[in-house]
Scaffold this motif. Sequence first.
Motif, short mmCIF file in Angstrom:
data_model
loop_
_atom_site.label_atom_id
_atom_site.label_comp_id
_atom_site.label_asym_id
_atom_site.label_seq_id
_atom_site.Cartn_x
_atom_site.Cartn_y
_atom_site.Cartn_z
N ASP A 134 -46.00 22.70 22.51
CA ASP A 134 -45.51 21.63 22.52
C ASP A 134 -43.93 21.38 23.34
O ASP A 134 -43.23 20.23 24.11
N CYS A 135 -44.04 22.31 24.27
CA CYS A 135 -43.26 22.90 25.56
C CYS A 135 -44.15 21.98 26.36
O CYS A 135 -43.15 21.87 27.55
N LEU A 136 -45.41 22.30 26.67
CA LEU A 136 -45.58 21.22 27.65
C LEU A 136 -45.64 19.90 26.75
O LEU A 136 -46.02 18.62 27.96
N LEU A 137 -45.50 19.15 26.06
CA LEU A 137 -45.56 17.99 25.66
C LEU A 137 -44.48 17.23 25.67
O LEU A 137 -44.07 16.12 26.05
N ALA A 138 -43.47 17.73 25.30
CA ALA A 138 -41.83 18.05 25.88
C ALA A 138 -41.48 18.08 27.78
O ALA A 138 -41.52 16.98 28.08
N GLY A 139 -42.62 18.60 28.14
CA GLY A 139 -42.53 18.60 29.64
C GLY A 139 -43.28 17.42 29.75
O GLY A 139 -42.58 16.57 31.37
N ALA A 140 -44.88 16.48 29.44
CA ALA A 140 -44.74 15.64 29.92
C ALA A 140 -43.36 14.34 29.41
O ALA A 140 -43.89 13.38 30.73
N ALA A 141 -43.19 14.62 28.56
CA ALA A 141 -42.15 12.90 28.48
C ALA A 141 -40.75 13.57 29.65
O ALA A 141 -40.70 12.68 30.63
N GLN A 195 -41.29 14.44 32.64
CA GLN A 195 -42.30 14.51 33.93
C GLN A 195 -42.05 12.66 33.91
O GLN A 195 -42.35 12.40 35.40
N HIS A 196 -42.60 12.02 33.01
CA HIS A 196 -41.95 10.69 32.86
C HIS A 196 -40.70 10.14 33.12
O HIS A 196 -40.70 8.70 33.79
N LEU A 197 -40.35 10.69 33.65
CA LEU A 197 -38.40 10.35 34.14
C LEU A 197 -38.29 9.54 35.81
O LEU A 197 -37.57 9.20 35.68
N GLY A 198 -39.22 10.86 35.88
CA GLY A 198 -39.91 9.84 37.52
C GLY A 198 -38.35 10.90 38.51
O GLY A 198 -38.47 10.15 39.73
N LEU A 222 -44.76 8.89 14.07
CA LEU A 222 -45.02 9.16 15.66
C LEU A 222 -45.85 9.94 15.88
O LEU A 222 -46.14 10.82 15.55
N HIS A 223 -47.61 9.78 17.41
CA HIS A 223 -47.87 10.57 17.64
C HIS A 223 -46.38 11.45 18.23
O HIS A 223 -45.42 12.27 18.29
N THR A 224 -47.11 12.61 18.08
CA THR A 224 -46.94 14.02 18.45
C THR A 224 -46.08 14.50 20.13
O THR A 224 -44.65 13.91 20.45
N MET A 225 -46.32 13.61 20.98
CA MET A 225 -46.24 13.37 21.86
C MET A 225 -44.30 12.27 21.73
O MET A 225 -43.36 12.87 22.34
N GLN A 226 -44.81 11.60 21.01
CA GLN A 226 -44.01 10.11 21.37
C GLN A 226 -42.74 10.77 20.27
O GLN A 226 -41.19 10.02 20.30
N GLN A 247 -36.79 11.03 21.68
CA GLN A 247 -36.00 11.86 21.70
C GLN A 247 -34.91 11.42 23.15
O GLN A 247 -32.99 12.39 22.85
N ILE A 248 -35.17 11.16 24.33
CA ILE A 248 -34.91 10.77 25.53
C ILE A 248 -34.84 9.47 25.78
O ILE A 248 -34.46 9.25 27.26
N GLY A 249 -34.77 8.89 25.01
CA GLY A 249 -34.72 7.43 25.20
C GLY A 249 -36.02 6.51 25.60
O GLY A 249 -36.11 5.31 25.47
N PHE A 250 -37.62 6.77 24.95
CA PHE A 250 -38.82 5.99 25.13
C PHE A 250 -39.58 6.33 24.56
O PHE A 250 -40.09 7.82 24.22
N TYR A 251 -41.26 5.81 24.50
CA TYR A 251 -42.28 6.32 24.13
C TYR A 251 -43.30 6.26 25.02
O TYR A 251 -43.92 5.37 25.11
N LEU A 252 -43.79 7.66 24.77
CA LEU A 252 -44.76 8.15 25.56
C LEU A 252 -46.20 7.85 25.03
O LEU A 252 -46.27 8.08 24.19
N ASP A 253 -46.70 6.93 26.58
CA ASP A 253 -48.28 6.76 25.85
C ASP A 253 -49.15 8.37 25.83
O ASP A 253 -48.78 9.00 26.47
N PRO A 254 -49.79 8.42 24.83
CA PRO A 254 -50.17 10.00 24.48
C PRO A 254 -50.67 10.79 25.57
O PRO A 254 -51.30 11.36 25.54
#
Length: 250
Positions: free
Chosen positions: A13-20, A22-25, A73-77, A82-89
């Motif tokens: 789960d921590c890796l999935l949260a990390g992907a979110a 990362q997407h913040l840029g 939702l997909h587990t990544m989403q 929670q921080i404002g967007f739906y991440l592509d899995p």
Amino acid sequence: MSTKYQLMGGLGDCLLAGAALQHLGREVEFITSPTLKPLFDYHPTIKYSERYSEVDYEFKWVSQIKDKDLYALHTMQRFSSQIGFYLDPTKVLNIYDEVGQVINDSTEKTICINQFSAEKSRRQIPQFYMDYILDIIPSNYKVIWIGANEKQSCNDIITMVEHLRRCSLFIGPVSFCYHLASCIRTKCLLFTSYMPAHKFSHFFNTTAIEPLNATCRYTCEKDNFSCTQWCQSLIYGMNDIEYNLRKILQ
């Protein structure tokens, strides 16, 4: 000043949260399990942190969120929403090497296998199928055991990354090892048990082996059922396993 986000438990789960994140840029601090620190040592925007008393936002698991239902939702989403967007899995966390390059796999004739997730009783490859898989794997491939297995196994995270970046295939259940393999873009043969592929697969690198008749898997995560003797979430098709394994390795 960078924003500080926290998720401590559930390494996958921590890796999935990390992907979110990362997407913040933008540069953020991630307060997470010390086990994962090496994965963020060279990341350009996510900085590992241990400042536990200075958290700006703490990610929650779906079972902790009471004001909305995120189970569909997909587990990544579930984390990104929670921080404002739906991440592509398919947008997994990048893992960088010391020269700032994203680590990708390079397909040696090795296969990494992880038999058990942290939730061993419900997310695993039963030994019957494991024996069958080992019989099918061509003799010119070397098997490397990572994570939790019946056999002696590699659990050092840096060594696991090195194995995964070189192997031709990862085989396992939905687990930290699977999510780590996806971060490295390694091909995966995923045994989903009660966790349907449409919610837990990263798709782009994954061939899913789903149970033959376990219709209960669409609700048992939310209902928090424990698998019983009649549950079929660990019963797979032998032909499905053999066909897909041979296809990936051909």
